[in-house]
Design a protein around this motif. Structure first.
Motif, PDB file in Angstrom:
ATOM      1  N   ALA A 204       0.829  -1.203   0.000  1.00 19.03           N
ATOM      2  CA  ALA A 204       0.000   0.000   0.000  1.00 19.03           C
ATOM      3  C   ALA A 204       0.865   1.256   0.000  1.00 19.03           C
ATOM      4  O   ALA A 204       0.542   2.249  -0.667  1.00 19.03           O
ATOM      5  CB  ALA A 204      -0.935  -0.010   1.215  1.00 19.03           C
ATOM      6  N   ALA A 205       1.974   1.209   0.723  1.00 17.17           N
ATOM      7  CA  ALA A 205       2.867   2.367   0.746  1.00 17.17           C
ATOM      8  C   ALA A 205       3.489   2.603  -0.629  1.00 17.17           C
ATOM      9  O   ALA A 205       3.632   3.750  -1.069  1.00 17.17           O
ATOM     10  CB  ALA A 205       3.958   2.144   1.792  1.00 17.17           C
ATOM     11  N   LYS A 206       3.862   1.535  -1.327  1.00 16.25           N
ATOM     12  CA  LYS A 206       4.432   1.684  -2.663  1.00 16.25           C
ATOM     13  C   LYS A 206       3.402   2.253  -3.635  1.00 16.25           C
ATOM     14  O   LYS A 206       3.729   3.086  -4.491  1.00 16.25           O
ATOM     15  CB  LYS A 206       4.939   0.333  -3.159  1.00 16.25           C
ATOM     16  N   LEU A 207       2.170   1.799  -3.503  1.00 19.24           N
ATOM     17  CA  LEU A 207       1.121   2.313  -4.388  1.00 19.24           C
ATOM     18  C   LEU A 207       0.873   3.801  -4.141  1.00 19.24           C
ATOM     19  O   LEU A 207       0.502   4.539  -5.066  1.00 19.24           O
ATOM     20  CB  LEU A 207      -0.177   1.528  -4.170  1.00 19.24           C
ATOM     21  N   ASP A 208       1.096   4.232  -2.909  1.00 16.41           N
ATOM     22  CA  ASP A 208       0.936   5.655  -2.589  1.00 16.41           C
ATOM     23  C   ASP A 208       2.151   6.481  -2.965  1.00 16.41           C
ATOM     24  O   ASP A 208       2.158   7.707  -2.755  1.00 16.41           O
ATOM     25  CB  ASP A 208       0.647   5.830  -1.095  1.00 16.41           C
ATOM     26  N   GLY A 209       3.179   5.822  -3.487  1.00 19.41           N
ATOM     27  CA  GLY A 209       4.373   6.542  -3.933  1.00 19.41           C
ATOM     28  C   GLY A 209       5.378   6.832  -2.843  1.00 19.41           C
ATOM     29  O   GLY A 209       6.227   7.725  -3.004  1.00 19.41           O
ATOM     30  N   ALA A 210       5.345   6.094  -1.739  1.00 16.17           N
ATOM     31  CA  ALA A 210       6.281   6.330  -0.641  1.00 16.17           C
ATOM     32  C   ALA A 210       7.667   5.812  -1.009  1.00 16.17           C
ATOM     33  O   ALA A 210       7.807   4.718  -1.566  1.00 16.17           O
ATOM     34  CB  ALA A 210       5.793   5.648   0.632  1.00 16.17           C
ATOM     35  N   THR A 211       8.680   6.575  -0.708  1.00 15.52           N
ATOM     36  CA  THR A 211      10.062   6.161  -0.930  1.00 15.52           C
ATOM     37  C   THR A 211      10.491   5.226   0.202  1.00 15.52           C
ATOM     38  O   THR A 211       9.822   5.151   1.244  1.00 15.52           O
ATOM     39  CB  THR A 211      10.987   7.379  -0.972  1.00 15.52           C
ATOM     40  N   PRO A 212      11.610   4.489   0.029  1.00 13.67           N
ATOM     41  CA  PRO A 212      12.080   3.622   1.124  1.00 13.67           C
ATOM     42  C   PRO A 212      12.324   4.382   2.414  1.00 13.67           C
ATOM     43  O   PRO A 212      12.040   3.869   3.502  1.00 13.67           O
ATOM     44  CB  PRO A 212      13.373   3.032   0.562  1.00 13.67           C
ATOM     45  N   LEU A 213      12.843   5.615   2.320  1.00 21.07           N
ATOM     46  CA  LEU A 213      13.075   6.403   3.524  1.00 21.07           C
ATOM     47  C   LEU A 213      11.760   6.778   4.184  1.00 21.07           C
ATOM     48  O   LEU A 213      11.626   6.709   5.416  1.00 21.07           O
ATOM     49  CB  LEU A 213      13.877   7.657   3.178  1.00 21.07           C
ATOM     50  N   GLN A 214      10.770   7.185   3.406  1.00 14.31           N
ATOM     51  CA  GLN A 214       9.471   7.530   3.969  1.00 14.31           C
ATOM     52  C   GLN A 214       8.799   6.301   4.585  1.00 14.31           C
ATOM     53  O   GLN A 214       8.153   6.401   5.633  1.00 14.31           O
ATOM     54  CB  GLN A 214       8.582   8.132   2.886  1.00 14.31           C
ATOM     55  N   THR A 215       8.965   5.155   3.948  1.00 13.40           N
ATOM     56  CA  THR A 215       8.401   3.918   4.497  1.00 13.40           C
ATOM     57  C   THR A 215       9.023   3.582   5.840  1.00 13.40           C
ATOM     58  O   THR A 215       8.333   3.170   6.781  1.00 13.40           O
ATOM     59  CB  THR A 215       8.626   2.754   3.515  1.00 13.40           C
TER      60      THR A 215
END
Length: 308
Positions: free
Chosen positions: A201-212
């Motif tokens: 879900a985080a990847k689909l929202d465009g979150a970067t590895p650092l933001q994740t």
């Protein structure tokens, strides 16, 4: 008379207590009774009659809270507590910060040789504290350390890590080196328990590895961070083996450098087990109060965040 069904039902209900009995006996013999005996000794003292010679000249009597008041007014014990406080301000944040960093790195999809890396980081924890202190003590001594030989060949300054302020860094380094791996495993295990759907879900929202890592992983492993902080505080208050092992290598470490060293010195150096028991009881009470207060604050914050 009991029926067969009744006996089977009673046996089923009693079975858990049978499994718990060996652990309860061991807990009572090797944990509860020694603590109770130490508390009892803390309220006693030796009364010396005359010159202290002959039978009956030295008798054990009730001391009340005298041993506790003497411990609270003991400048050496208070100085040791301040030294441990400074030591903990270095050890706890550095160790937990490195443990969290290593756990996040190992949880990354791009990591290579993850099993070997986990073992390499955890391995120092498996080394006994006395052995680790001897190893680092060898590396700290200017006359035998290979690091000082290299610094001398390069013409660089050779700091004395066993004297003055650097001594705190030397002792903290031993604790950080030995404890980071255990805390990393605890945090890494929590990271592995996070459902994969959360990351998707985080990847689909465009979150970067650092933001994740900052917005998902760290908040979700907060209970593990609380647990590791709790263990680290207890270990810091009970520091003993590292300064005791380094003491023969430097005059900067006294026999009462930490509170537990003071307890050991009074009990086995001076032979005053009653004062030592009172000091040990005070250390246990302080540890309990700090641990309970921290856990209560952490639970209150968790309930507040859950109620939002």
């Amino acid at each position: 008379m009991r029926t067969a069904a009744g006996r089977r039902s009673y046996g089923v209900k009693a079975a858990p207590y049978g499994f718990l009995l060996p652990a309860a006996v061991l807990f009572l013999l090797f944990f509860a009774l020694p603590i109770g005996y130490a508390v009892w000794l803390s309220f006693r003292k030796v009364k010396v009659s005359g010159l202290g010679l002959g039978s009956g000249a030295r008798t054990e009597v009730w001391a009340g809270f005298q041993n506790y008041t003497d411990a609270l007014g003991d400048s050496e014990l208070l100085a040791g507590a301040l030294r441990v406080l400074g030591y903990g301000c270095i050890v706890v944040p550095v160790m937990l910060g490195l443990a969290l960093l290593f756990a996040l790195m190992l949880d990354s999809d791009r990591v290579r040789l993850a099993p070997f890396t986990r073992l390499a980081i955890f391995l120092p924890y498996a080394i006994p504290g006395v052995v680790a202190a001897l190893l680092w003590g060898f590396l700290y001594l200017p006359d035998v350390s290979p690091f000082y030989f290299v610094l001398d060949r390069l013409g660089l300054p050779q700091p004395d890590l066993l004297d003055g302020g650097p001594l705190y860094l030397a002792l903290s380094n031993i604790a950080v080196w030995g404890g980071t791996g255990f805390n990393m495993i605890v945090i890494y295990t929590s990271l592995q328990a996070i459902p994969a759907e959360v990351y998707e879900a985080a990847k689909l929202d465009g979150a970067t590895p650092l933001q994740t890592a900052l917005r998902i992983k760290i908040p979700m492993v907060a209970p593990s961070l609380v647990l590791t902080f709790f263990f680290s505080i207890i270990a810091t208050l009970q520091v003993f083996s590292e300064p005791t092992t380094l003491k023969p290598l430097t005059n900067s470490v006294s026999t009462t450098w930490s509170p537990l060293m003071k307890v050991y010195q009074d009990a086995f150096g001076k032979g005053d087990i009653y004062a030592a028991a009172a000091q040990a009881t005070l250390i246990a009470l302080v540890t309990l109060a700090l641990s309970f207060g921290f856990l209560r604050a952490a639970n209150r914050r968790t309930r507040q965040e859950a109620g939002r």
